[in-house]
Write a protein that holds these residues in place. Structure first.
Motif, mmCIF file in Angstrom:
data_model
loop_
_atom_site.group_PDB
_atom_site.id
_atom_site.type_symbol
_atom_site.label_atom_id
_atom_site.label_comp_id
_atom_site.label_asym_id
_atom_site.label_seq_id
_atom_site.Cartn_x
_atom_site.Cartn_y
_atom_site.Cartn_z
ATOM 1 N N GLU A 3 42.403 27.982 45.297
ATOM 2 C CA GLU A 3 42.683 28.597 46.642
ATOM 3 C C GLU A 3 43.282 30.603 46.554
ATOM 4 O O GLU A 3 44.220 30.673 46.024
ATOM 5 N N PHE A 4 42.842 30.614 47.845
ATOM 6 C CA PHE A 4 43.558 32.443 47.898
ATOM 7 C C PHE A 4 43.859 31.843 49.080
ATOM 8 O O PHE A 4 43.427 31.393 50.691
ATOM 9 N N ARG A 5 45.009 32.859 49.408
ATOM 10 C CA ARG A 5 45.618 32.650 50.509
ATOM 11 C C ARG A 5 46.916 33.558 50.781
ATOM 12 O O ARG A 5 47.534 34.577 49.785
ATOM 13 N N ALA A 6 47.557 34.763 52.128
ATOM 14 C CA ALA A 6 48.246 34.948 52.424
ATOM 15 C C ALA A 6 49.572 34.684 52.246
ATOM 16 O O ALA A 6 50.252 33.988 51.454
ATOM 17 N N PHE A 7 50.479 35.869 51.805
ATOM 18 C CA PHE A 7 51.858 35.157 51.244
ATOM 19 C C PHE A 7 52.288 34.086 52.587
ATOM 20 O O PHE A 7 52.851 34.167 53.602
ATOM 21 N N HIS A 8 53.371 33.040 51.844
ATOM 22 C CA HIS A 8 54.034 32.670 52.512
ATOM 23 C C HIS A 8 55.713 33.172 52.527
ATOM 24 O O HIS A 8 55.780 33.290 51.315
ATOM 25 N N PRO A 45 60.289 47.458 55.722
ATOM 26 C CA PRO A 45 59.706 47.699 57.044
ATOM 27 C C PRO A 45 58.231 47.107 57.453
ATOM 28 O O PRO A 45 57.758 47.130 59.033
ATOM 29 N N TYR A 46 57.299 47.974 56.566
ATOM 30 C CA TYR A 46 55.719 48.013 56.898
ATOM 31 C C TYR A 46 55.566 46.651 55.394
ATOM 32 O O TYR A 46 53.334 46.464 55.746
ATOM 33 N N PHE A 47 56.259 45.765 55.037
ATOM 34 C CA PHE A 47 55.524 44.803 54.329
ATOM 35 C C PHE A 47 54.911 44.054 55.069
ATOM 36 O O PHE A 47 55.202 43.827 56.365
ATOM 37 N N ASP A 48 53.954 43.512 55.051
ATOM 38 C CA ASP A 48 52.830 43.048 55.945
ATOM 39 C C ASP A 48 52.370 41.460 54.410
ATOM 40 O O ASP A 48 51.152 41.079 53.731
ATOM 41 N N PRO A 49 52.260 40.469 55.140
ATOM 42 C CA PRO A 49 52.344 39.354 54.646
ATOM 43 C C PRO A 49 51.047 39.146 53.832
ATOM 44 O O PRO A 49 50.587 39.201 52.801
ATOM 45 N N GLU A 50 49.941 39.778 54.770
ATOM 46 C CA GLU A 50 48.369 39.365 54.665
ATOM 47 C C GLU A 50 47.940 40.354 54.048
ATOM 48 O O GLU A 50 46.700 40.446 52.501
ATOM 49 N N GLY A 51 48.461 41.076 53.403
ATOM 50 C CA GLY A 51 48.408 41.941 51.902
ATOM 51 C C GLY A 51 49.052 41.694 50.576
ATOM 52 O O GLY A 51 48.637 42.814 49.649
ATOM 53 N N LEU A 52 49.782 40.764 50.636
ATOM 54 C CA LEU A 52 50.139 39.748 49.462
ATOM 55 C C LEU A 52 49.152 38.725 49.203
ATOM 56 O O LEU A 52 49.595 37.411 50.208
ATOM 57 N N ASP A 58 46.420 23.777 42.314
ATOM 58 C CA ASP A 58 47.459 22.477 42.082
ATOM 59 C C ASP A 58 48.940 22.867 43.180
ATOM 60 O O ASP A 58 49.466 22.174 42.580
ATOM 61 N N GLY A 59 48.952 23.396 44.150
ATOM 62 C CA GLY A 59 50.180 23.615 44.314
ATOM 63 C C GLY A 59 50.646 24.317 43.802
ATOM 64 O O GLY A 59 52.115 24.985 44.384
ATOM 65 N N ALA A 60 50.932 25.115 42.649
ATOM 66 C CA ALA A 60 51.302 26.651 41.873
ATOM 67 C C ALA A 60 51.089 27.126 42.411
ATOM 68 O O ALA A 60 49.198 27.658 42.556
ATOM 69 N N ILE A 61 51.574 28.766 41.690
ATOM 70 C CA ILE A 61 50.749 30.077 42.417
ATOM 71 C C ILE A 61 50.324 30.100 40.384
ATOM 72 O O ILE A 61 51.691 30.472 40.106
ATOM 73 N N VAL A 62 49.452 31.131 40.483
ATOM 74 C CA VAL A 62 48.755 31.039 39.394
ATOM 75 C C VAL A 62 48.453 32.576 39.453
ATOM 76 O O VAL A 62 47.874 33.235 38.552
ATOM 77 N N GLY A 63 48.691 33.416 40.208
ATOM 78 C CA GLY A 63 48.101 35.024 40.753
ATOM 79 C C GLY A 63 48.739 35.351 42.197
ATOM 80 O O GLY A 63 48.864 34.957 42.873
ATOM 81 N N PHE A 64 48.100 36.858 41.823
ATOM 82 C CA PHE A 64 48.860 37.185 43.328
ATOM 83 C C PHE A 64 48.525 38.621 42.973
ATOM 84 O O PHE A 64 48.741 39.578 41.796
ATOM 85 N N VAL A 65 48.366 39.934 44.143
ATOM 86 C CA VAL A 65 47.811 41.472 43.694
ATOM 87 C C VAL A 65 48.553 41.566 45.414
ATOM 88 O O VAL A 65 48.526 40.791 46.514
ATOM 89 N N LEU A 66 49.261 42.190 44.830
ATOM 90 C CA LEU A 66 50.063 43.037 46.393
ATOM 91 C C LEU A 66 49.392 44.497 46.524
ATOM 92 O O LEU A 66 49.438 45.997 46.133
ATOM 93 N N LEU A 103 41.147 38.334 43.067
ATOM 94 C CA LEU A 103 42.558 38.666 44.250
ATOM 95 C C LEU A 103 42.145 41.024 44.729
ATOM 96 O O LEU A 103 42.242 40.695 44.931
ATOM 97 N N VAL A 104 41.682 40.980 43.341
ATOM 98 C CA VAL A 104 41.479 42.190 43.464
ATOM 99 C C VAL A 104 39.954 43.091 44.647
ATOM 100 O O VAL A 104 40.652 43.707 45.414
ATOM 101 N N ARG A 105 39.310 41.838 45.068
ATOM 102 C CA ARG A 105 38.105 41.957 45.873
ATOM 103 C C ARG A 105 38.677 41.309 46.855
ATOM 104 O O ARG A 105 39.010 41.760 48.129
ATOM 105 N N ARG A 106 39.764 41.191 47.205
ATOM 106 C CA ARG A 106 40.084 40.427 48.528
ATOM 107 C C ARG A 106 41.192 41.371 48.772
ATOM 108 O O ARG A 106 40.941 41.733 50.227
ATOM 109 N N ALA A 107 41.653 41.853 48.425
ATOM 110 C CA ALA A 107 43.089 42.734 48.586
ATOM 111 C C ALA A 107 42.245 44.791 48.656
ATOM 112 O O ALA A 107 42.571 45.080 49.764
ATOM 113 N N GLU A 108 41.136 44.474 48.504
ATOM 114 C CA GLU A 108 40.076 45.395 48.508
ATOM 115 C C GLU A 108 39.667 45.521 50.017
ATOM 116 O O GLU A 108 39.789 46.355 50.701
#
Length: 318
Positions: A3-8, A45-52, A58-66, A103-108
């Motif tokens: 599953e892919f989602r924004a930063f919490h 000041p410009y950090f956007d959770p949607e950009g991470l 299974d509840g564990a983060i296995v990758g991320f893109v910033l 992840l890259v596709r979603r970041a783009e």
């Protein structure tokens, strides 16, 4: 299923663990704490959770893109036309499953939706909203060649290299550069002034380098005229566990335009080295654009040697 989602707000401990497990090479700081990520990424000041964007199984983060954006021309705010993919990390046990590609596709998609007309991969120079102090050493300079998976990964996505930076270091405990008599004469006429209350030249500098320990050096004539050359040194304490020595980075190196080619740049680098050696610093690091042949000839002339290369990528196909 991934599953892919924004930063919490509860994600930082897992992101930090993933950072340490990824094998990012010599240019990535290690043994970090959540505070380092908080100060240098999340509290921007410009950090956007949607950009991470994170990948979860299974509840564990296995990758991320910033992903983020570069500054406007005045360096006073973001410019949403310049998108930057700053990091893509997938846990070694979950690679080759398309997670990084997604992840890259979603970041783009995120960057384009915000207004990006250009997207680069690899934070570098002014286009480095994140990872200052965490990746690259003195400053981010794209993805490093010592980060072994970066180049083949982005090339497989249709990105190609559009710029490179030479990363130099100089061993302050090793053999000294040869004596150059014209520099000896310059040294007699000049003095090195140091300031720890350097005023940030702009908002963009303050948000990034302003979060690190810095000192400003100026090479000033003893007769009292304006500085002939200057540089800012950046503390790299977050790299001590990785490199096992105290290294200081040099950035914003500048020689007065009318005085270039007269040895002031070499003199500045040598004088900074002498001063920092007294503070038990063992190495200096300097980043120079591949296209700036004059600058890297100056660095090599005073004992700097290349240790890595940073590459910036841009997509050429979709």
């Amino acid at each position: 299923m991934t599953e892919f989602r924004a930063f919490h707000n509860t994600d930082p401990p897992q992101l930090l663990k993933l950072w340490h497990s990824a094998g990012l090479g010599r240019g990535a700081a290690e043994c970090l704490t959540n505070d380092a990520f908080e100060v240098l990424i999340f509290s921007q000041p410009y950090f956007d959770p949607e950009g991470l964007i994170v990948a979860v199984e299974d509840g564990a983060i296995v990758g991320f893109v910033l992903a983020g954006f570069g500054p406007n021309q005045e360096l006073s705010a973001l410019s949403f036309s310049e998108g930057v993919i700053c990091a893509v990390i997938v846990h070694p046990e979950f690679r080759r499953r398309g997670i990084g590609r997604e992840l890259v596709r979603r970041a783009e998609e995120y960057l384009l939706a915000k207004g990006a007309t250009q997207i680069t991969a690899g934070p570098s120079g002014l286009l480095s909203p994140y990872l200052v102090g965490l990746y690259g050493g003195t400053r981010p300079s794209g993805f490093l060649l010592s980060d072994p998976l970066a180049a083949p990964f982005f090339e497989s996505l249709g990105y190609e290299a559009i710029g490179s930076t030479r990363i130099y270091q100089r061993d302050l405990l090793g053999q000294k550069p040869p004596i150059k008599f014209h520099l000896v004469n310059l040294r007699r006429k000049m003095q090195l002034e140091i300031s720890d209350d350097y005023q940030a030249p702009n908002w963009w500098w303050l948000t990034r380098l302003g979060r690190l320990e810095t000192l400003h050096f100026e090479l000033v004539p003893k007769s009292g005229y304006d500085a002939m050359a200057s540089a800012t040194v950046v503390g790299l304490d977050l790299y001590i566990p990785k490199w096992e020595e105290r290294v200081i980075g040099l950035t914003d190196v500048y020689v007065k335009e009318s005085e270039r080619g007269k040895g002031y740049g070499q003199s500045l680098l040598l004088e900074i080295g002498r001063r920092l050696q007294d503070e038990l610093i063992t190495k200096l690091e300097l980043h120079v654009a591949e296209t700036n042949a004059v600058a890297w000839h100056v660095a090599e002339a005073v004992g700097y040697y290349q240790v890595d290369t940073g590459i910036v990528y841009q997509r050429v196909s979709r």
